[in-house]
Design a protein around this motif. Sequence first.
Motif, PDB file in Angstrom:
ATOM      1  N   ALA A   3      -8.231 -12.446  22.701  1.00 15.78           N
ATOM      2  CA  ALA A   3      -9.329 -12.319  23.905  1.00 15.78           C
ATOM      3  C   ALA A   3     -10.611 -12.681  23.098  1.00 15.78           C
ATOM      4  CB  ALA A   3      -9.328 -10.963  24.364  1.00 15.78           C
ATOM      5  N   ASP A   4     -10.752 -12.314  21.742  1.00 15.28           N
ATOM      6  CA  ASP A   4     -11.997 -12.281  21.112  1.00 15.28           C
ATOM      7  C   ASP A   4     -12.094 -14.099  20.815  1.00 15.28           C
ATOM      8  OD1 ASP A   4     -12.541  -9.824  20.888  1.00 15.28           O
ATOM      9  OD2 ASP A   4     -11.833  -9.450  18.949  1.00 15.28           O
ATOM     10  N   ARG A   5     -10.918 -14.751  20.536  1.00 16.29           N
ATOM     11  CA  ARG A   5     -10.936 -16.016  19.906  1.00 16.29           C
ATOM     12  C   ARG A   5     -11.264 -17.058  21.342  1.00 16.29           C
ATOM     13  NH1 ARG A   5     -12.235 -20.186  17.286  1.00 16.29           N
ATOM     14  NH2 ARG A   5     -10.568 -21.800  17.059  1.00 16.29           N
ATOM     15  N   VAL A   6     -10.785 -16.369  22.751  1.00 13.80           N
ATOM     16  CA  VAL A   6     -11.202 -17.156  23.625  1.00 13.80           C
ATOM     17  C   VAL A   6     -12.687 -17.014  24.286  1.00 13.80           C
ATOM     18  CG1 VAL A   6     -10.719 -16.983  26.320  1.00 13.80           C
ATOM     19  CG2 VAL A   6      -8.771 -16.950  24.895  1.00 13.80           C
ATOM     20  N   HIS A   7     -13.151 -15.819  23.769  1.00 14.17           N
ATOM     21  CA  HIS A   7     -14.463 -15.604  24.103  1.00 14.17           C
ATOM     22  C   HIS A   7     -15.259 -16.537  23.228  1.00 14.17           C
ATOM     23  CE1 HIS A   7     -18.347 -13.628  25.166  1.00 14.17           C
ATOM     24  NE2 HIS A   7     -18.504 -13.295  23.950  1.00 14.17           N
ATOM     25  N   GLU A   8     -14.808 -16.440  21.837  1.00 15.71           N
ATOM     26  CA  GLU A   8     -15.653 -17.367  20.843  1.00 15.71           C
ATOM     27  C   GLU A   8     -15.803 -18.793  21.589  1.00 15.71           C
ATOM     28  OE1 GLU A   8     -14.563 -19.123  16.732  1.00 15.71           O
ATOM     29  OE2 GLU A   8     -14.042 -16.891  16.863  1.00 15.71           O
ATOM     30  N   LEU A   9     -14.597 -19.437  21.732  1.00 14.87           N
ATOM     31  CA  LEU A   9     -14.339 -20.558  22.191  1.00 14.87           C
ATOM     32  C   LEU A   9     -15.364 -20.829  23.692  1.00 14.87           C
ATOM     33  CD1 LEU A   9     -10.685 -21.279  21.613  1.00 14.87           C
ATOM     34  CD2 LEU A   9     -12.716 -22.338  20.435  1.00 14.87           C
ATOM     35  N   GLU A  10     -15.219 -19.983  24.426  1.00 11.93           N
ATOM     36  CA  GLU A  10     -16.096 -20.132  25.612  1.00 11.93           C
ATOM     37  C   GLU A  10     -17.481 -20.239  25.261  1.00 11.93           C
ATOM     38  OE1 GLU A  10     -14.483 -16.681  27.950  1.00 11.93           O
ATOM     39  OE2 GLU A  10     -13.091 -17.899  29.074  1.00 11.93           O
TER      40      GLU A  10
END
Length: 129
Positions: free
Chosen positions: A100-107
Motif C-alpha cells: 500500500a505504501d508503494r502504491v501510494h508512492e507510485l500514485e
Amino acid sequence: MALNDRHKPVYMIGVAAELAGVHPQTLRSYEQKGLLTPQRTSGNTRMYSQADIERLELINELTNEGINLAGVIRILDLQGRLDDRDQELDDLHKRVRRLADRVHELETRESVNSLVRVSDMSTVTRYLP
C-alpha cells in the motif's frame, strides 16, 4: 525477556522438574510422548529453556483440569498451528502495508509527473505564436 532468551537451554532436568513442580521422570515421559523436546548438550544431557518451563506449566494446568495427555497433545498441536497462522497473518499484514505504501508512492509520483506535464504544456503554449 527477549524471544531468543526464552528458548535458550539453561536448566538441567532436575532444575526444570523442580521449577515445573513435577518429577524428572515426568519430564522424560513427556519427552517420549512428544509433549516436550528439550535440547541436548554434546554429552546428551537434556537442557530446558524458559519456554519449556512455560509449556510444562500449561501441561500441568490442563492435566489438573482433568484433560488427559492425549487431549493435552491435541490442544498443544492446535495451539501451535494457531500461533503459526497468527504469524503468517502478521507477515501478510506487513506485506500489504508495504505494498500500500508503494502504491501510494507510485500514485504520488504519477500525480507529480502529470502536474509537471501540464505545467510544461502551458509554458510551451505561452511561447507559441
